[in-house]
Design an enzyme around this catalytic site. Structure first.
Site, PDB file in Angstrom:
ATOM      1  N   ALA A   1      36.540  47.308  39.878  1.00 49.94           N
ATOM      2  CA  ALA A   1      35.770  45.994  39.987  1.00 49.94           C
ATOM      3  C   ALA A   1      34.893  45.723  38.821  1.00 49.94           C
ATOM      4  O   ALA A   1      35.195  46.753  37.778  1.00 49.94           O
ATOM      5  CB  ALA A   1      34.820  46.247  41.359  1.00 49.94           C
ATOM      6  N   ASN A   2      33.789  45.080  38.880  1.00 51.59           N
ATOM      7  CA  ASN A   2      33.122  44.859  37.285  1.00 51.59           C
ATOM      8  C   ASN A   2      31.693  44.257  38.122  1.00 51.59           C
ATOM      9  O   ASN A   2      31.441  44.233  39.327  1.00 51.59           O
ATOM     10  CB  ASN A   2      34.013  43.769  36.554  1.00 51.59           C
ATOM     11  CG  ASN A   2      34.130  42.506  37.226  1.00 51.59           C
ATOM     12  OD1 ASN A   2      32.858  41.990  37.617  1.00 51.59           O
ATOM     13  ND2 ASN A   2      35.467  42.083  37.329  1.00 51.59           N
ATOM     14  N   ARG A   3      30.989  44.155  37.023  1.00 51.89           N
ATOM     15  CA  ARG A   3      29.599  43.921  37.198  1.00 51.89           C
ATOM     16  C   ARG A   3      29.038  42.596  37.546  1.00 51.89           C
ATOM     17  O   ARG A   3      28.075  42.101  37.642  1.00 51.89           O
ATOM     18  CB  ARG A   3      28.598  44.333  36.301  1.00 51.89           C
ATOM     19  CG  ARG A   3      28.688  45.945  36.044  1.00 51.89           C
ATOM     20  CD  ARG A   3      27.598  46.294  34.955  1.00 51.89           C
ATOM     21  NE  ARG A   3      27.788  47.874  34.366  1.00 51.89           N
ATOM     22  CZ  ARG A   3      27.300  48.756  35.452  1.00 51.89           C
ATOM     23  NH1 ARG A   3      26.550  48.553  36.266  1.00 51.89           N
ATOM     24  NH2 ARG A   3      27.419  50.030  34.882  1.00 51.89           N
TER      25      ARG A   3
END
Ligand code: CTP
Ligand code: CA
Length: 221
Positions: A33-35
């Site tokens: 995933a990412n932020r």
């Protein structure tokens, strides 16, 4: 109809927005995933709905309420997002704010990957995800106005200018995630188009969204 006090009028327009991260499964308990928090994309969806548009919000996993008057389609992976975007067409405007994972695991394990006790690590093979924005720009159902986003840590305008050409978008809205960390509540947007670069002041994400939607309404008028 626009809500009371809204300066933009998008009555009768269908605005398609993507927001949030995507999650790419590795096994049943793990993902890439990412932020991305989804805050800027959700604020844009809210602003478009306030301007009277019909809004479809294709959203990755986020912890945010659906803005009033917005039709939300929840997805998890980039490939699901691509399918949902396609299904939401036709649209007058597409605003692709999602931070789509660039890569996914080549093969999702059917069962939880276990440590074998020897200290050896599992190989994680990655494959590239489809580029939803570039695909939409090349499609014969391309909306008349297609806007991409670019979160950069350096050379913000240069990277955004390169993306404008590479993706075939009308505008790339760039923001510097080195100075304005992802997940925060303020943003400084730079709108890069064939006409040049227009930099907005530093604004709360909802005000930045309202300013962008005002520009969209102006462009359609
Ligand atoms: N985007 C997309 N599908 C992808 C990757 C990106 O639709 N698989 C969209 C994003 O929603 C955004 C724009 O493309 O509107 C730019 O995303 P960005 O990640 O900045 O571009 P990339 O081409 O992936 O380049 P980078 O190597 O900087 O990540
Ligand atoms: Ca990317």
């Amino acid at each position: 109809e626009p809500v009371e006090g809204c300066r933009s009028n998008l009555t009768g327009k269908h605005i398609l927005i993507t927001a949030g991260p995507t999650h790419e499964p590795i096994d049943p308990v793990r993902y890439i995933a990412n932020r991305s928090s989804g805050k800027q994309g959700y604020a844009i969806a809210a602003a478009a709905a306030r301007a009277g548009a019909k809004v479809t919000l294709v959203s990755g996993p986020v912890a945010l309420p659906t803005p009033p008057g917005v039709t939300r389609v929840d997805v998890e992976t980039a490939r699901q997002m691509a399918t949902a975007v396609e299904a939401a067409l036709p649209a007058d405007v597409a605003i692709m704010v999602a931070a789509v994972a660039d890569w996914r695991s080549a093969g999702e394990a059917a069962r939880k990957i276990k440590k074998d006790g020897s200290g050896s690590v599992p190989p994680l093979q990655l494959v590239e995800n489809p580029d939803i924005l570039a695909t939409l720009c090349r499609s014969d159902r391309r909306p008349p106005l297609v806007i991409g986003f670019a979160a950069e840590t350096n050379d913000v305008i240069d990277h955004a200018t390169a993306k404008l050409a590479r993706k075939g978008a009308d505008w790339i809205v760039a923001n510097d995630v080195a100075t304005h960390a992802m997940g925060g509540n303020i943003n400084r947007l730079h709108i890069v188009s064939a006409a040049g670069v227009e930099s907005l002041p530093e604004l709360p994400k909802d005000a930045a969204a309202a300013a962008l939607i005002e520009k969209v309404a102006h462009a359609l008028a």
